[in-house]
Design a protein around this motif. Structure first.
Motif, PDB file in Angstrom:
ATOM      1  N   ALA A 136      14.355  -3.826   8.271  1.00 16.36           N
ATOM      2  CA  ALA A 136      14.279  -2.619   7.428  1.00 16.36           C
ATOM      3  C   ALA A 136      13.292  -2.834   6.285  1.00 16.36           C
ATOM      4  CB  ALA A 136      15.655  -2.256   6.880  1.00 16.36           C
ATOM      5  N   GLU A 137      13.312  -4.006   5.675  1.00 19.33           N
ATOM      6  CA  GLU A 137      12.358  -4.309   4.595  1.00 19.33           C
ATOM      7  C   GLU A 137      10.937  -4.368   5.141  1.00 19.33           C
ATOM      8  OE1 GLU A 137      15.185  -6.969   1.634  1.00 19.33           O
ATOM      9  OE2 GLU A 137      14.385  -7.912   3.451  1.00 19.33           O
ATOM     10  N   ALA A 138      10.777  -4.938   6.327  1.00 12.61           N
ATOM     11  CA  ALA A 138       9.454  -5.010   6.959  1.00 12.61           C
ATOM     12  C   ALA A 138       8.933  -3.607   7.249  1.00 12.61           C
ATOM     13  CB  ALA A 138       9.537  -5.830   8.250  1.00 12.61           C
ATOM     14  N   LYS A 139       9.785  -2.769   7.785  1.00 12.31           N
ATOM     15  CA  LYS A 139       9.417  -1.380   8.091  1.00 12.31           C
ATOM     16  C   LYS A 139       8.995  -0.653   6.813  1.00 12.31           C
ATOM     17  CE  LYS A 139      11.478   2.804  10.133  1.00 12.31           C
ATOM     18  NZ  LYS A 139      11.829   3.675   9.018  1.00 12.31           N
ATOM     19  N   ALA A 140       9.769  -0.814   5.757  1.00 14.07           N
ATOM     20  CA  ALA A 140       9.455  -0.164   4.476  1.00 14.07           C
ATOM     21  C   ALA A 140       8.135  -0.673   3.911  1.00 14.07           C
ATOM     22  CB  ALA A 140      10.588  -0.402   3.475  1.00 14.07           C
ATOM     23  N   LYS A 141       7.891  -1.952   4.042  1.00 17.07           N
ATOM     24  CA  LYS A 141       6.641  -2.544   3.545  1.00 17.07           C
ATOM     25  C   LYS A 141       5.442  -1.954   4.295  1.00 17.07           C
ATOM     26  CE  LYS A 141       4.681  -5.930   1.125  1.00 17.07           C
ATOM     27  NZ  LYS A 141       4.982  -6.593  -0.079  1.00 17.07           N
TER      28      LYS A 141
END
Length: 174
Positions: A136-141
């Motif tokens: 999820a953090e990777a996607k947001a980044k």
């Protein structure tokens, strides 16, 4: 039975981001040994790498090529379509220049490619996250960088560190 039923209902009601927040990038990323890439040898520069050698790296499922320095730090990620567009544009310019001598496309280098304004923007549009990040953090980044399609995992998320893993927008979409 009721506890199991409630657990299933809780899982079903999780949003996509909540589900991705439970998955660590380390479990989903491609590791260096799984990645077809081109390493620029020590003492060499972008000027020493011919586009013909890069072109040979593509084929089959390989349509993106990470380029690293001799310390395994990502410099660029080159999409096959960007390389082909660059070469086609150069060929068209050469054809239009006739009867003047056409430039030798076989002598074009990585430096020529990454100096192209369109290609350079795309080749370095890479998101970085630490190995502790969730999907999820990777996607947001990635979503935070317009047009970003590639994510590199490093120890602390710094672009100056060696690559530990790679995910693409397609990987995250799955």
């Amino acid at each position: 039975f009721q506890a199991a039923n409630q657990s299933v209902q809780n899982m079903v009601s999780l949003t996509l981001d909540q589900k991705l927040g439970k998955i660590n990038v380390e479990k989903e990323m491609l590791r260096p040994g799984q990645i077809t890439r081109l390493a620029i040898p020590a003492g060499k520069t972008d000027r020493d790498i011919l586009l013909s050698s890069i072109r040979q790296s593509y084929g089959g499922k390989i349509t993106r090529l990470p380029i690293t320095d001799d310390k395994d730090v990502i410099k660029y990620i080159l999409h096959q379509s960007a390389l082909f567009k660059f070469l086609a544009d150069k060929a068209l310019v050469a054809a239009a220049a006739a009867p003047a001598p056409a430039p030798d496309l076989s002598k074009l280098t990585l430096e020529d490619l990454v100096k192209d304004p369109e290609v350079s923007t795309w080749a370095v549009n890479i998101a970085y996250v630490p190995e502790s990040a969730t999907v999820a953090e990777a996607k947001a980044k990635m979503e935070g960088q317009a047009g970003c399609q590639d994510l590199i995992v490093t120890k602390t998320g710094s672009k100056t560190e060696p690559i530990l893993g790679w995910m693409t927008n397609v990987d995250i979409g799955r």
